[in-house]
Design an enzyme around this catalytic site. Structure first.
Site, PDB file in Angstrom:
ATOM      1  N   HIS A  85     106.270  21.047  31.488  1.00 33.22           N
ATOM      2  CA  HIS A  85     107.328  22.029  31.248  1.00 33.22           C
ATOM      3  C   HIS A  85     107.423  23.121  32.324  1.00 33.22           C
ATOM      4  CE1 HIS A  85     108.453  20.123  27.643  1.00 33.22           C
ATOM      5  NE2 HIS A  85     107.708  20.773  26.777  1.00 33.22           N
ATOM      6  N   HIS A  97     114.154  24.393  24.339  1.00 32.57           N
ATOM      7  CA  HIS A  97     113.048  23.956  23.478  1.00 32.57           C
ATOM      8  C   HIS A  97     113.070  24.656  22.122  1.00 32.57           C
ATOM      9  CE1 HIS A  97     109.049  22.367  22.561  1.00 32.57           C
ATOM     10  NE2 HIS A  97     109.049  21.725  23.720  1.00 32.57           N
ATOM     11  N   ASP A 116     107.506  12.173  19.391  1.00 26.37           N
ATOM     12  CA  ASP A 116     107.517  13.037  20.578  1.00 26.37           C
ATOM     13  C   ASP A 116     108.100  12.207  21.717  1.00 26.37           C
ATOM     14  OD1 ASP A 116     107.195  15.112  22.308  1.00 26.37           O
ATOM     15  OD2 ASP A 116     105.006  15.181  22.226  1.00 26.37           O
ATOM     16  N   GLU A 132     115.571  17.925  22.357  1.00 23.90           N
ATOM     17  CA  GLU A 132     115.675  18.418  23.722  1.00 23.90           C
ATOM     18  C   GLU A 132     116.540  17.461  24.556  1.00 23.90           C
ATOM     19  OE1 GLU A 132     111.513  19.289  25.070  1.00 23.90           O
ATOM     20  OE2 GLU A 132     111.110  18.762  22.975  1.00 23.90           O
TER      21      GLU A 132
END
Length: 349
Positions: A105, A179, A252, A313
């Site tokens: 990130h 996010h 995820d 996202e």
């Protein structure tokens, strides 16, 4: 339409601000020039009760100390970069290792952890908070001076539009997302396991034990990853699929979108009646169901726990620099990065 501003504390001696936008229907969105964080979104349930539907904190200090990217803009590159290294034109760039041996990130000083300049633009039908930031050459190891612009626009139609723009003076990587953790129950009354989700996606990326893409693209058909028809989030928790177990009993994963700007993502909570529809021009959406949420802190007064919120996202595919068959995240001098995602909030019929 109304907009107002207040102080949100200081970071390294610099003052940060909170901006609250309110439309004529009563919907509110609050954001900060620190990390472009979306701190609150208030939308009505089926009875017209306005409640907050995102995870966050009431003060800046908690964001700095505890936040797992709550509401932030993520960049320069969203997701993980294997080995915290990449190569462009024969030059190897070494990034910060902030998750084991990988880069996550954008690093510790990513877009989520800097103060942006902010400008308010408003008219009768919409209000925009425009954030700008110049990421200098070498920041977190990335090449090029990158000029970023992020716009949050609230309309009278209960739409939140997020627009991203970026330019560079030398070839670099750029893959930006937001996010925000959503929970449509309102004021975190319940977790998100009974939320239902629809994603117009036939394929998703396989991940390895470090949650990095292996390069394999898997079909969703006949799996717990098939959201082409409405599916409860809890299915991923109960699923014996190796990829659900790998992610910490949930999701995820990047889903490859089959369509764009055609209501391709729909999240709903039947108890509250709230619905969020997402449209984007990005090639994928990462569904993260809060499988790793834990710690000794509270979120708006509620002790943090797994599955308290989920992220959707919209972005390019993670670690694409190491997979030539993925859409490229390389941005060249003279080009402009552009991306837009729309969130539309309504209630069930």
């Amino acid at each position: 339409m109304k907009v107002w501003q207040r102080d949100f504390g200081k970071v390294d001696g610099q003052t940060t601000c909170l901006f609250t936008m309110k439309n004529n229907s009563g919907m509110e969105m609050t954001c900060s020039n620190y990390g472009c964080i979306i701190t609150k979104i208030l939308v009505p349930d089926s009875n017209g009760t306005l409640e907050n539907i995102v995870l966050g904190f009431n003060n800046l200090e908690e964001y700095i100390q505890y936040s797992p990217y709550f509401g932030s803009v993520i960049g320069r590159v969203a997701g993980r970069i294997k080995g915290a290294q990449f190569e462009i034109d024969g030059i190897t760039y070494t990034l910060e290792q902030n998750e084991n041996s990988n880069h996550l990130h954008g690093g510790n000083r990513g877009f989520h952890n800097v103060i942006w300049n902010a400008t308010v633009k408003e008219n009768e039908e919409e209000i925009t908070i425009e954030f700008t930031y110049m990421s200098p050459d070498g920041e977190e190891g990335y090449p090029g001076n990158v000029n970023m612009k992020v716009q949050y626009t609230l309309t009278n139609n209960n739409e939140l539009l997020i627009s991203y723009y970026g330019t560079t003076d030398q070839k670099t990587l750029l893959n930006v997302t937001n996010h925000t953790y959503f929970n449509l129950s309102g004021n975190l009354k319940r977790d998100i396991l009974d939320h239902t989700l629809t994603i117009n996606s036939d394929e998703f990326l396989e991940l390895n034990n470090e949650l990095l893409p292996t390069g394999q693209i898997l079909e969703v058909k006949n799996t717990s990853f098939d959201f082409r028809k409405e599916r409860k989030i809890i299915d991923g928790l109960r699923s014996p699929h190796s990829q659900n177990i790998l992610a910490g009993e949930g999701y995820d994963h990047p889903f490859l979108l089959s369509t764009n700007h055609q209501q391709e993502i729909r999240l709903a909570d039947k108890k509250s009646g709230r619905v969020m529809v997402i449209e984007t021009d990005e090639p994928s959406v990462v569904l993260y169901t809060g499988n790793q949420l834990e710690g000794h802190y509270k979120v708006h007064g509620i002790p943090v726990r797994k599955y308290l919120g989920l992220c959707l996202e919209t972005q390019g595919l993670p670690d694409s620099i190491h997979h030539s068959h993925f859409p490229s995240a390389v941005l060249k001098k003279g080009e402009e990065f552009k991306s837009k995602t729309k969130y539309y909030f309504t209630i069930m019929n």
